[in-house]
Each structure stands twice: as C-alpha cells, then as structure tokens.
Write a protein that holds these residues in place. Structure first.
Motif, PDB file in Angstrom:
ATOM      1  N   ILE A  87      -4.431 -10.465 -13.236  1.00 21.41           N
ATOM      2  CA  ILE A  87      -3.061 -10.379 -13.753  1.00 21.41           C
ATOM      3  C   ILE A  87      -2.336  -9.105 -13.312  1.00 21.41           C
ATOM      4  CG2 ILE A  87      -3.628 -11.808 -15.762  1.00 21.41           C
ATOM      5  CD1 ILE A  87      -3.438  -9.188 -17.459  1.00 21.41           C
ATOM      6  N   TYR A  88      -3.069  -8.166 -12.708  1.00 19.13           N
ATOM      7  CA  TYR A  88      -2.451  -6.909 -12.268  1.00 19.13           C
ATOM      8  C   TYR A  88      -2.053  -6.924 -10.791  1.00 19.13           C
ATOM      9  CZ  TYR A  88      -4.291  -5.453 -16.761  1.00 19.13           C
ATOM     10  OH  TYR A  88      -4.567  -5.363 -18.106  1.00 19.13           O
ATOM     11  N   GLU A  89      -2.237  -8.046 -10.146  1.00 17.93           N
ATOM     12  CA  GLU A  89      -1.850  -8.189  -8.733  1.00 17.93           C
ATOM     13  C   GLU A  89      -0.382  -7.830  -8.546  1.00 17.93           C
ATOM     14  OE1 GLU A  89      -2.345  -9.354  -4.609  1.00 17.93           O
ATOM     15  OE2 GLU A  89      -3.781  -8.865  -6.188  1.00 17.93           O
ATOM     16  N   GLY A  90      -0.099  -6.985  -7.572  1.00 14.94           N
ATOM     17  CA  GLY A  90       1.269  -6.611  -7.227  1.00 14.94           C
ATOM     18  C   GLY A  90       1.871  -5.549  -8.121  1.00 14.94           C
ATOM     19  N   ARG A  91       1.112  -5.062  -9.080  1.00  5.64           N
ATOM     20  CA  ARG A  91       1.638  -4.072 -10.021  1.00  5.64           C
ATOM     21  C   ARG A  91       1.100  -2.681  -9.702  1.00  5.64           C
ATOM     22  NH1 ARG A  91       1.243  -5.904 -15.971  1.00  5.64           N
ATOM     23  NH2 ARG A  91       2.863  -4.306 -16.134  1.00  5.64           N
ATOM     24  N   LYS A  92       1.861  -1.664 -10.062  1.00  4.23           N
ATOM     25  CA  LYS A  92       1.460  -0.271  -9.886  1.00  4.23           C
ATOM     26  C   LYS A  92       0.727   0.199 -11.138  1.00  4.23           C
ATOM     27  CE  LYS A  92       5.596   0.654  -7.176  1.00  4.23           C
ATOM     28  NZ  LYS A  92       6.839   1.438  -7.108  1.00  4.23           N
ATOM     29  N   THR A  93      -0.198   1.122 -10.949  1.00  3.84           N
ATOM     30  CA  THR A  93      -0.967   1.645 -12.081  1.00  3.84           C
ATOM     31  C   THR A  93      -0.054   2.196 -13.169  1.00  3.84           C
ATOM     32  OG1 THR A  93      -2.890   2.107 -10.692  1.00  3.84           O
ATOM     33  CG2 THR A  93      -2.724   3.338 -12.752  1.00  3.84           C
ATOM     34  N   ALA A  94       0.979   2.961 -12.799  1.00  3.78           N
ATOM     35  CA  ALA A  94       1.883   3.548 -13.800  1.00  3.78           C
ATOM     36  C   ALA A  94       2.551   2.469 -14.644  1.00  3.78           C
ATOM     37  CB  ALA A  94       2.935   4.415 -13.118  1.00  3.78           C
ATOM     38  N   ASP A  95       2.932   1.352 -14.011  1.00  8.40           N
ATOM     39  CA  ASP A  95       3.568   0.252 -14.749  1.00  8.40           C
ATOM     40  C   ASP A  95       2.580  -0.423 -15.701  1.00  8.40           C
ATOM     41  OD1 ASP A  95       5.922   0.801 -13.378  1.00  8.40           O
ATOM     42  OD2 ASP A  95       5.498  -0.699 -11.817  1.00  8.40           O
ATOM     43  N   ILE A  96       1.353  -0.579 -15.247  1.00  9.10           N
ATOM     44  CA  ILE A  96       0.325  -1.194 -16.100  1.00  9.10           C
ATOM     45  C   ILE A  96       0.056  -0.293 -17.302  1.00  9.10           C
ATOM     46  CG2 ILE A  96      -2.076  -1.977 -16.210  1.00  9.10           C
ATOM     47  CD1 ILE A  96      -1.811  -2.489 -13.106  1.00  9.10           C
TER      48      ILE A  96
ATOM     49  N   SER B 292       0.852  -1.201   0.000  1.00  9.36           N
ATOM     50  CA  SER B 292       0.000   0.000   0.000  1.00  9.36           C
ATOM     51  C   SER B 292       0.886   1.249   0.000  1.00  9.36           C
ATOM     52  CB  SER B 292      -0.970   0.011   1.182  1.00  9.36           C
ATOM     53  OG  SER B 292      -0.301   0.138   2.418  1.00  9.36           O
ATOM     54  N   LYS B 293       2.020   1.161   0.661  1.00  8.64           N
ATOM     55  CA  LYS B 293       2.985   2.269   0.701  1.00  8.64           C
ATOM     56  C   LYS B 293       3.564   2.544  -0.685  1.00  8.64           C
ATOM     57  CE  LYS B 293       7.191   3.441   3.285  1.00  8.64           C
ATOM     58  NZ  LYS B 293       8.112   2.915   4.312  1.00  8.64           N
ATOM     59  N   SER B 294       3.847   1.500  -1.454  1.00  8.95           N
ATOM     60  CA  SER B 294       4.465   1.658  -2.779  1.00  8.95           C
ATOM     61  C   SER B 294       3.446   1.861  -3.901  1.00  8.95           C
ATOM     62  CB  SER B 294       5.331   0.436  -3.097  1.00  8.95           C
ATOM     63  OG  SER B 294       4.511  -0.714  -3.252  1.00  8.95           O
ATOM     64  N   GLY B 295       2.166   1.625  -3.598  1.00 11.64           N
ATOM     65  CA  GLY B 295       1.129   1.784  -4.623  1.00 11.64           C
ATOM     66  C   GLY B 295       0.864   0.546  -5.451  1.00 11.64           C
ATOM     67  N   GLN B 296       1.334  -0.611  -4.985  1.00  9.19           N
ATOM     68  CA  GLN B 296       1.087  -1.860  -5.711  1.00  9.19           C
ATOM     69  C   GLN B 296      -0.320  -2.369  -5.387  1.00  9.19           C
ATOM     70  OE1 GLN B 296       5.145  -3.097  -4.101  1.00  9.19           O
ATOM     71  NE2 GLN B 296       4.760  -4.642  -5.696  1.00  9.19           N
ATOM     72  N   HIS B 297      -1.011  -2.861  -6.394  1.00 13.30           N
ATOM     73  CA  HIS B 297      -2.352  -3.415  -6.191  1.00 13.30           C
ATOM     74  C   HIS B 297      -2.244  -4.693  -5.353  1.00 13.30           C
ATOM     75  CE1 HIS B 297      -4.454  -0.582  -8.704  1.00 13.30           C
ATOM     76  NE2 HIS B 297      -3.521  -0.735  -9.626  1.00 13.30           N
ATOM     77  N   THR B 298      -2.917  -4.678  -4.210  1.00 17.85           N
ATOM     78  CA  THR B 298      -2.815  -5.781  -3.253  1.00 17.85           C
ATOM     79  C   THR B 298      -4.198  -6.368  -3.030  1.00 17.85           C
ATOM     80  OG1 THR B 298      -1.192  -4.376  -2.128  1.00 17.85           O
ATOM     81  CG2 THR B 298      -1.782  -6.460  -1.060  1.00 17.85           C
ATOM     82  N   GLY B 299      -4.509  -7.409  -3.745  1.00 19.16           N
ATOM     83  CA  GLY B 299      -5.804  -8.058  -3.594  1.00 19.16           C
ATOM     84  C   GLY B 299      -5.685  -9.381  -2.873  1.00 19.16           C
ATOM     85  N   THR B 300      -5.207 -10.391  -3.577  1.00 16.41           N
ATOM     86  CA  THR B 300      -5.184 -11.751  -3.033  1.00 16.41           C
ATOM     87  C   THR B 300      -3.883 -12.089  -2.312  1.00 16.41           C
ATOM     88  OG1 THR B 300      -4.380 -12.584  -5.164  1.00 16.41           O
ATOM     89  CG2 THR B 300      -6.770 -12.604  -4.798  1.00 16.41           C
TER      90      THR B 300
ATOM     91  N   PRO C 233      -2.269   1.798 -22.102  1.00 15.81           N
ATOM     92  CA  PRO C 233      -2.522   3.223 -21.850  1.00 15.81           C
ATOM     93  C   PRO C 233      -3.954   3.480 -21.365  1.00 15.81           C
ATOM     94  CG  PRO C 233      -1.398   2.908 -23.941  1.00 15.81           C
ATOM     95  CD  PRO C 233      -1.783   1.544 -23.450  1.00 15.81           C
ATOM     96  N   ASP C 234      -4.086   4.420 -20.454  1.00 19.72           N
ATOM     97  CA  ASP C 234      -5.388   4.814 -19.884  1.00 19.72           C
ATOM     98  C   ASP C 234      -6.034   3.714 -19.028  1.00 19.72           C
ATOM     99  OD1 ASP C 234      -5.246   7.346 -21.128  1.00 19.72           O
ATOM    100  OD2 ASP C 234      -6.086   6.499 -22.970  1.00 19.72           O
ATOM    101  N   TRP C 235      -5.254   2.695 -18.638  1.00 19.57           N
ATOM    102  CA  TRP C 235      -5.801   1.635 -17.792  1.00 19.57           C
ATOM    103  C   TRP C 235      -6.291   2.218 -16.473  1.00 19.57           C
ATOM    104  CZ3 TRP C 235      -4.888  -0.280 -12.899  1.00 19.57           C
ATOM    105  CH2 TRP C 235      -5.522  -1.501 -12.606  1.00 19.57           C
ATOM    106  N   SER C 236      -7.412   1.719 -16.002  1.00 16.76           N
ATOM    107  CA  SER C 236      -7.951   2.087 -14.689  1.00 16.76           C
ATOM    108  C   SER C 236      -8.688   0.891 -14.110  1.00 16.76           C
ATOM    109  CB  SER C 236      -8.929   3.264 -14.817  1.00 16.76           C
ATOM    110  OG  SER C 236      -9.636   3.442 -13.600  1.00 16.76           O
ATOM    111  N   VAL C 237      -8.464   0.648 -12.841  1.00 16.05           N
ATOM    112  CA  VAL C 237      -9.175  -0.442 -12.180  1.00 16.05           C
ATOM    113  C   VAL C 237     -10.687  -0.222 -12.262  1.00 16.05           C
ATOM    114  CG1 VAL C 237      -9.164   0.540  -9.828  1.00 16.05           C
ATOM    115  CG2 VAL C 237      -9.127  -1.939 -10.130  1.00 16.05           C
ATOM    116  N   TRP C 238     -11.089   1.031 -12.358  1.00 19.34           N
ATOM    117  CA  TRP C 238     -12.519   1.385 -12.341  1.00 19.34           C
ATOM    118  C   TRP C 238     -13.215   1.147 -13.677  1.00 19.34           C
ATOM    119  CZ3 TRP C 238     -14.192   1.942  -7.618  1.00 19.34           C
ATOM    120  CH2 TRP C 238     -13.290   2.333  -6.629  1.00 19.34           C
ATOM    121  N   THR C 239     -12.454   1.155 -14.778  1.00 19.88           N
ATOM    122  CA  THR C 239     -13.107   1.100 -16.090  1.00 19.88           C
ATOM    123  C   THR C 239     -12.553   0.045 -17.043  1.00 19.88           C
ATOM    124  OG1 THR C 239     -11.610   2.822 -16.902  1.00 19.88           O
ATOM    125  CG2 THR C 239     -13.748   3.555 -16.024  1.00 19.88           C
TER     126      THR C 239
END
Length: 194
Positions: free
Chosen positions: A90-99, A20-28, A104-110
C-alpha cells in the motif's frame, strides 16, 4: 552450499527514475529511466567492460533492463525474477515523509507493509538467490537490480541479517562488489559510482 572463495558478485542499481529522484517508493511500478538515468547507466560501461562476467542477471523491471543494456551487458543478460525490488504494497509510490504523517516512525526496515513484503520476506528472497548463485559455476556475476533489494542482498550476503541493509546506502547507477575475505563472505566495495 558451495563456498567458493573466488566468487565476486557485482550488484548494480538501475539509473535514476523520476520516482527515485523524488524519493517515492518504487517497487512494482515500472518507471522508465530519466535522461540523467540513461547517462548514469552508460557511464557504467567502461568499468563493467573491464570485467569478464560468467553470468549477467537483471530484474524484470524495465529500468534495470535498460540500465543493463546501456552499461553494455544487455546482450548477455538473463531475466531473474528474484531480483525485483521490495514490494511496498500500500506504500507504493509514496514518500517516507508522507507515510509518516499517517504512521509516525514508519520505516520500510521495521514496519509492517500491508499487501507487500516485510524485511524477513525480502531477506529470504535474497538468501534463496545467494544459494542459487553459489550453486552455479559462475565466479564473476553481475546483478542489475534496485536499491532496497540490493541493500538487503548485501546485508544477507555479509551477515545473514537483512536489517543491516538499513545502514548500506546505494545511489542510482551505483556498483557494489561482494566476495570473500579468505572463506568469510565480505562486502569488498560498496556504492561506487561510474
């Protein structure tokens, strides 16, 4: 569905983790709290001690369970599987900027979440839990969960539109309160830090 105007649902996000500190998506992935995360969780205790909770539920993830324990409610908590975080596939552990370097324009919301949950899936899960909670006799409820799920839950509670969650920021170890304004579901308080 039982529309009980006196219901208050406290959404409590777990304390800080390395991801959460680094901004990595942490789900499972079950990442533990950092030292600062444990301090954040303990700081919740005085505020939560001033409340009388009829029901305390926590995500099955260790970071939420430990936050609940350090906040002083662990002895009363029941694990609720539906409180788990968004499954980022497939985005687990990755940061939005890296994805976005790849999509381009990726968002977890859309955007589609291959091998995970999309916004509609998380919204349905949140609504099922809301329905379950409103069918209990509990009037003051504490839920220990995660940022994205809590944001969707708050949006689903207030508007029935899970996408509103994109506009509800939630810091680590933050508390939010959902309730009613007369008979209308409302966000009473949002993103309070202990």
């Amino acid at each position: 569905m039982n529309m009980k105007g006196g219901v208050h649902i406290w959404l409590i996000r777990h304390g800080e983790t390395e991801w959460s500190k680094s901004g990595q998506h942490t789900g499972t992935t079950d990442i533990p709290l950092t030292d600062d995360g444990r301090k954040q969780a303990a700081a919740l205790a005085p505020v939560l001690a001033s409340q009388t909770f009829d029901l305390v539920l926590t995500s099955p993830m260790g970071r939420a369970i430990e936050t609940c324990r350090l906040a002083g409610l662990g002895d009363r908590a029941q694990v609720e599987p539906e409180l788990h975080e968004w499954n980022y596939g497939i985005y687990e552990g990755r940061k939005t900027a890296d994805i976005r370097a790849e999509v381009p324009d990726w968002s977890v919301w859309t955007s589609p979440i291959p091998e995970g949950e999309n916004l509609a899936d998380v919204g349905r899960r949140a609504q099922a839990l809301i329905d379950k909670l409103l069918d209990t006799k509990a009037m003051n409820i504490a839920l220990f969960s995660h940022a994205h799920f809590s944001r969707v839950f708050g949006a689903q509670w207030a508007t029935g539109a899970p996408g509103l969650g994109a506009h509800l920021v939630m810091d680590t170890a933050a508390m939010s309160v959902l309730g009613f304004e007369r008979e209308v579901r409302a966000i009473v308080k949002w993103n309070l830090v202990g």
